[in-house]
Design a protein around this motif. Sequence first.
Motif, short mmCIF file in Angstrom:
data_model
loop_
_atom_site.label_atom_id
_atom_site.label_comp_id
_atom_site.label_asym_id
_atom_site.label_seq_id
_atom_site.Cartn_x
_atom_site.Cartn_y
_atom_site.Cartn_z
N ILE A 36 -1.79 -15.74 23.05
CA ILE A 36 -0.63 -16.17 22.27
C ILE A 36 -0.83 -15.70 20.84
CG2 ILE A 36 0.66 -18.16 21.41
CD1 ILE A 36 -0.23 -19.67 23.91
N CYS A 37 0.21 -15.14 20.23
CA CYS A 37 0.07 -14.65 18.86
C CYS A 37 1.13 -15.28 17.95
CB CYS A 37 0.15 -13.12 18.81
SG CYS A 37 1.78 -12.45 19.17
N ARG A 38 0.74 -15.48 16.72
CA ARG A 38 1.64 -15.99 15.68
C ARG A 38 1.50 -15.11 14.45
NH1 ARG A 38 1.16 -21.89 12.63
NH2 ARG A 38 2.41 -21.34 10.81
N ARG A 39 2.61 -14.61 13.96
CA ARG A 39 2.55 -13.74 12.78
C ARG A 39 2.34 -14.59 11.53
NH1 ARG A 39 6.26 -8.48 11.76
NH2 ARG A 39 5.22 -8.07 13.74
N LEU A 40 1.32 -14.22 10.75
CA LEU A 40 1.01 -14.95 9.53
C LEU A 40 1.58 -14.28 8.28
CD1 LEU A 40 -2.72 -16.01 10.02
CD2 LEU A 40 -0.65 -17.26 10.62
N ALA A 41 1.64 -12.95 8.29
CA ALA A 41 2.07 -12.25 7.06
C ALA A 41 2.40 -10.81 7.38
CB ALA A 41 0.97 -12.31 6.01
N GLU A 42 3.07 -10.17 6.44
CA GLU A 42 3.25 -8.72 6.44
C GLU A 42 2.76 -8.21 5.09
OE1 GLU A 42 7.28 -7.66 7.34
OE2 GLU A 42 6.88 -7.63 9.50
N LEU A 43 1.75 -7.38 5.12
CA LEU A 43 1.10 -6.90 3.90
C LEU A 43 1.71 -5.58 3.46
CD1 LEU A 43 -2.63 -7.60 4.91
CD2 LEU A 43 -0.99 -9.14 3.79
N ASN A 44 2.16 -5.54 2.21
CA ASN A 44 2.72 -4.30 1.66
C ASN A 44 1.60 -3.27 1.51
OD1 ASN A 44 5.38 -5.20 1.41
ND2 ASN A 44 4.93 -6.22 -0.52
N ARG A 45 1.92 -2.04 1.89
CA ARG A 45 0.96 -0.95 1.81
C ARG A 45 1.44 0.13 0.85
NH1 ARG A 45 -0.49 0.91 7.84
NH2 ARG A 45 1.77 0.77 8.15
N GLY A 46 0.54 1.01 0.49
CA GLY A 46 0.87 2.14 -0.35
C GLY A 46 -0.03 3.32 -0.01
N THR A 47 0.29 4.47 -0.59
CA THR A 47 -0.51 5.68 -0.42
C THR A 47 -1.18 5.98 -1.75
OG1 THR A 47 1.12 6.46 1.18
CG2 THR A 47 -0.49 8.06 0.39
N PHE A 48 -2.49 6.25 -1.73
CA PHE A 48 -3.24 6.31 -2.98
C PHE A 48 -4.19 7.51 -3.00
CE2 PHE A 48 -2.38 1.93 -1.75
CZ PHE A 48 -1.61 1.49 -2.83
N ALA A 49 -4.47 7.98 -4.23
CA ALA A 49 -5.41 9.09 -4.45
C ALA A 49 -6.09 8.88 -5.79
CB ALA A 49 -4.68 10.42 -4.41
N SER A 50 -7.20 9.53 -5.97
CA SER A 50 -7.89 9.47 -7.26
C SER A 50 -7.31 10.53 -8.20
CB SER A 50 -9.39 9.73 -7.08
OG SER A 50 -9.61 11.08 -6.73
N PRO A 51 -7.41 10.33 -9.51
CA PRO A 51 -6.98 11.37 -10.46
C PRO A 51 -7.68 12.70 -10.23
CG PRO A 51 -7.27 9.28 -11.60
CD PRO A 51 -7.80 9.08 -10.19
N SER A 52 -8.96 12.65 -9.82
CA SER A 52 -9.68 13.91 -9.59
C SER A 52 -9.12 14.65 -8.39
CB SER A 52 -11.17 13.63 -9.40
OG SER A 52 -11.40 12.83 -8.25
N TYR A 53 -8.68 13.92 -7.37
CA TYR A 53 -8.07 14.57 -6.21
C TYR A 53 -6.77 15.25 -6.62
CZ TYR A 53 -5.70 15.34 -1.78
OH TYR A 53 -5.03 15.93 -0.74
N ILE A 54 -5.95 14.54 -7.38
CA ILE A 54 -4.66 15.11 -7.81
C ILE A 54 -4.87 16.33 -8.69
CG2 ILE A 54 -2.60 14.64 -9.19
CD1 ILE A 54 -2.73 11.76 -8.18
N GLU A 55 -5.89 16.27 -9.54
CA GLU A 55 -6.18 17.43 -10.40
C GLU A 55 -6.56 18.64 -9.57
OE1 GLU A 55 -9.24 18.67 -14.04
OE2 GLU A 55 -9.16 16.61 -13.30
N ARG A 56 -7.25 18.41 -8.47
CA ARG A 56 -7.72 19.53 -7.65
C ARG A 56 -6.65 20.03 -6.68
NH1 ARG A 56 -12.91 19.30 -3.47
NH2 ARG A 56 -12.79 21.49 -2.78
N PHE A 57 -5.94 19.09 -6.04
CA PHE A 57 -5.02 19.47 -4.96
C PHE A 57 -3.54 19.30 -5.31
CE2 PHE A 57 -8.99 18.30 -2.84
CZ PHE A 57 -9.20 19.41 -2.03
N GLY A 58 -3.26 18.68 -6.43
CA GLY A 58 -1.88 18.41 -6.79
C GLY A 58 -1.39 17.10 -6.17
N GLU A 59 -0.26 16.63 -6.67
CA GLU A 59 0.30 15.38 -6.16
C GLU A 59 1.42 15.67 -5.15
OE1 GLU A 59 2.71 11.40 -7.71
OE2 GLU A 59 1.74 12.74 -9.16
N PRO A 60 1.32 15.12 -3.93
CA PRO A 60 2.41 15.33 -2.97
C PRO A 60 3.68 14.62 -3.43
CG PRO A 60 0.86 13.69 -2.14
CD PRO A 60 0.25 14.27 -3.39
N ARG A 61 4.83 15.30 -3.29
CA ARG A 61 6.10 14.72 -3.71
C ARG A 61 6.90 14.17 -2.55
NH1 ARG A 61 5.27 13.78 -9.01
NH2 ARG A 61 4.34 15.63 -10.01
#
Length: 296
Positions: free
Chosen positions: A152-177
């Motif tokens: 038996i299952c009961r939903r407790l919550a829905e957690l908001n998510r996001g997509t994340f990167a480090s500044p060094s990654y963006i500097e190297r590979f660019g930021e996806p639009r």
Amino acid sequence: MDRFDAMRVFIRIVERQSFTKAAEDLGLPRSSVTEAVKALEARLGVRLLTRTTRHVSPTLDGEAYYRRCLSLISDLEDAESAFAGVKPSGLVRIDVHGTQARHFLLPGLPRFLETYPGLRLHLGEAHQALDMVREGFDCILRAGTLADSSLICRRLAELNRGTFASPSYIERFGEPRTPDELERHRIIGLFAPDAAVVGPFVFVDHGKERRFTPPAVVTVTGPETNVACACLGLGLIQVPRYRVAPELASGQLVEVLSEYPPTPLPVHVLYSHTRQLSPRVRVVIEWMAEQFRIRA
């Protein structure tokens, strides 16, 4: 040991398939557990358990008696809890993701245990599929889409998510639009505990759900390692926001593709359909639901 306590011992032995594990769960000497079963068998005039060198299992009479014991103990606990001033007590075993426990549950735990001083909690972190009853858990918390289950299952919550990167990654590979640009990027591949493949990135694009699995140079199974790899610039991650709040505040990570939010991550509590919830398990589940409402 009275008859009801002996029934509780018998229930735990059947569920744990072990005299030793049942004794550990109940905080009793193994000899007391053995004597309780002997007394039950002598009183009933039947053999309740079959013992081997590897595990313990109920006989046909034992299985029938186990079902009756579950019902009787549940009725007894309900009757006792109906009187004012009688609070639930005893051990409640929960399996929960460690990161969720630390963020959502532990901050409110001291006050909860002050309210219910007779309760004891065991927080396990199996991080994998498990036989809840056999492993001795009263309930388990799971995030994500649930597989078909008899639980038996009961939903407790829905957690908001996001997509994340480090500044060094963006500097190297660019930021996806847009999500379509992910084919030119790399991710930290996260394996779910019971999955054989890396979990996809999920986005809502113009009201439609879209899934992408860009190449992963590094794959992990642990959420802390997942975040740590992203902070080192090794790839993009998609995780619940609470998990990276400190890294966002410090600037170690930044959000990308914010116009294409991932679908929320559901969190459920699961418990067995073969037994009624005891008062102590009910109050724990209600408390967990409240903690997620406060902090989700």
